[in-house]
Design an enzyme around this catalytic site. Structure first.
Site, short mmCIF file in Angstrom:
data_model
loop_
_atom_site.label_atom_id
_atom_site.label_comp_id
_atom_site.label_asym_id
_atom_site.label_seq_id
_atom_site.Cartn_x
_atom_site.Cartn_y
_atom_site.Cartn_z
N TYR A 38 0.84 -1.20 0.00
CA TYR A 38 0.00 0.00 0.00
C TYR A 38 0.86 1.24 0.00
CZ TYR A 38 -3.45 3.38 1.89
OH TYR A 38 -4.28 4.47 2.10
N ASP A 53 -0.93 15.27 6.78
CA ASP A 53 -1.91 14.74 5.85
C ASP A 53 -3.12 15.66 5.79
OD1 ASP A 53 -3.28 13.04 4.16
OD2 ASP A 53 -4.02 11.75 5.76
N ASP A 80 -3.50 5.22 -2.34
CA ASP A 80 -4.39 6.22 -1.76
C ASP A 80 -4.47 7.42 -2.70
OD1 ASP A 80 -5.67 8.14 -0.24
OD2 ASP A 80 -4.33 7.99 1.49
N ASP A 82 -6.81 9.90 -2.28
CA ASP A 82 -7.56 10.96 -1.60
C ASP A 82 -8.93 11.17 -2.27
OD1 ASP A 82 -5.56 11.27 0.25
OD2 ASP A 82 -4.64 12.99 -0.71
N HIS A 107 -7.98 3.78 -3.97
CA HIS A 107 -9.22 4.15 -3.28
C HIS A 107 -9.43 5.65 -3.35
CE1 HIS A 107 -7.33 5.62 0.51
NE2 HIS A 107 -6.61 4.52 0.54
N GLU A 109 -12.10 8.74 -1.77
CA GLU A 109 -12.88 8.94 -0.56
C GLU A 109 -13.95 10.02 -0.74
OE1 GLU A 109 -10.16 11.66 2.27
OE2 GLU A 109 -9.16 9.90 1.42
N CYS A 117 -6.95 13.94 7.84
CA CYS A 117 -6.71 12.55 8.22
C CYS A 117 -8.02 11.94 8.69
CB CYS A 117 -5.65 12.49 9.32
SG CYS A 117 -5.51 10.87 10.12
N ARG A 152 -13.75 4.66 -0.40
CA ARG A 152 -13.62 4.89 1.05
C ARG A 152 -14.71 5.87 1.49
NH1 ARG A 152 -8.50 7.81 4.19
NH2 ARG A 152 -9.82 9.25 5.36
N GLU A 182 -13.97 4.05 6.93
CA GLU A 182 -12.89 4.59 7.76
C GLU A 182 -13.34 4.84 9.20
OE1 GLU A 182 -9.99 4.68 8.52
OE2 GLU A 182 -8.94 6.33 7.52
N ASN A 204 -9.14 -0.67 8.23
CA ASN A 204 -7.90 0.10 8.34
C ASN A 204 -7.40 0.07 9.77
OD1 ASN A 204 -5.79 1.83 7.78
ND2 ASN A 204 -7.03 3.68 7.95
#
Length: 287
Positions: A38, A53, A80, A82, A107, A109, A117, A152, A182, A204
């Site tokens: 990942y 982040d 990731d 975002d 992914h 989100e 975060c 996500r 999440e 996660n």
């Protein structure tokens, strides 16, 4: 030949996905037998740019780290992405470039573009309709049947478990292959999601976050199909580095820390150093 995430899910229940912040850590993960890796957006921000982040890094920043990892490691990698870095056209560009750079899954989100975060307060999420549009834009850009599109959702902390389920099913209808809920706090919630969502669910397990350090069998019994450890190795590396820098600041030698270090021979073994050296010798050896 390296497998893809769909193939791995048929054989691994649950599938462990380990975070690798750079090419060398990807090699280490592969040597220890891991089958999927990942690239974390937080990891790119923290490790490569020294930033929090908070949507401070770009698509190109992530792509650069992805290319470096895939240049030396053929394990399937989840990336990731975002919120996709922009409008539908930008999301389409993101997916195409991720595939070209070697991603096997990404992914997206449902936070607003000025994201935070997932384990911090103050998160804001977009409407389900807007996230569905993101997924549709991504799905339309995928020309590889083995590429996994993961959605996500950060709805749990804002709207509760019912919203997570409703959004997850809407995201699947829009084209998502799997779901990443999440900041889930209870095993019963994972079980409720898995019973009501017809797609693989990812947990996660990020240390020091809102989700407890559930064990693998607990998650398996709760219907979880994938377990992500996004920054575990990075946190350990960072603490080890702090110890060395502290020792250098306070002591006259690092002799007492040698047992905690990877040796030169071990480093060379990971890098297959001697193979490269032999190629050089063979190339320039005299007749």
């Amino acid at each position: 030949m390296s497998q893809n995430f769909f193939q791995l899910l048929k054989n691994e229940n649950p599938l462990k996905i380990v975070g690798t912040i750079n090419a060398f850590s990807a090699l280490l993960a592969k040597r220890k037998g891991h089958q999927a890796i990942y690239l974390s957006g937080a990891g790119v921000a923290n490790a490569s740019y020294g930033l929090p982040d908070l949507a401070l890094t770009s698509r190109d920043n992530v792509l650069e780290d992805l290319r470096r990892i895939k240049g030396v490691c053929d394990l399937p990698i989840l990336v990731d992405c975002d919120t996709g870095w922009g409008s539908g056209l930008n999301i389409s560009k993101t997916i195409k470039e991720m595939i070209k750079a070697g991603a096997d899954a990404v992914h997206l989100e449902d936070q607003v573009s000025e994201k935070r975060c997932g384990h911090r307060p103050g998160k804001e999420i977009v409407s389900s309709d807007e996230m569905e549009d993101r997924i549709k834009a991504a799905k339309d850009s995928i020309d590889n049947k083995n590429f996994m599109l993961m959605a996500r959702t950060d709805a749990f902390s804002k709207e509760g478990i019912s919203s997570v389920i409703d959004r997850s099913n809407a995201y699947i209808e829009a084209g998502a292959d799997s779901i990443f809920p999440e900041a889930i706090t209870k095993l019963d919630d994972y079980l409720e999601i898995s019973k009501n969502v017809n797609a693989p669910i990812l947990a996660n397990i990020t240390e020091f976050g809102l989700t407890p350090m559930f064990e693998i069998n607990e998650l398996k019994n709760s219907g979880v199909k994938m377990i992500l450890y996004p920054l575990s190795a990075f946190r350990a590396m960072s603490r080890a580095a702090e110890e060395i820098y502290e020792e250098l600041a306070e002591q006259e030698t690092l002799k007492n820390k040698l047992k905690k270090m990877q040796s030169r021979d071990e480093l060379y073994d990971v890098l297959n150093y001697h193979m490269y050296e032999k190629k050089i010798d063979d190339l320039f050896s005299k007749e």
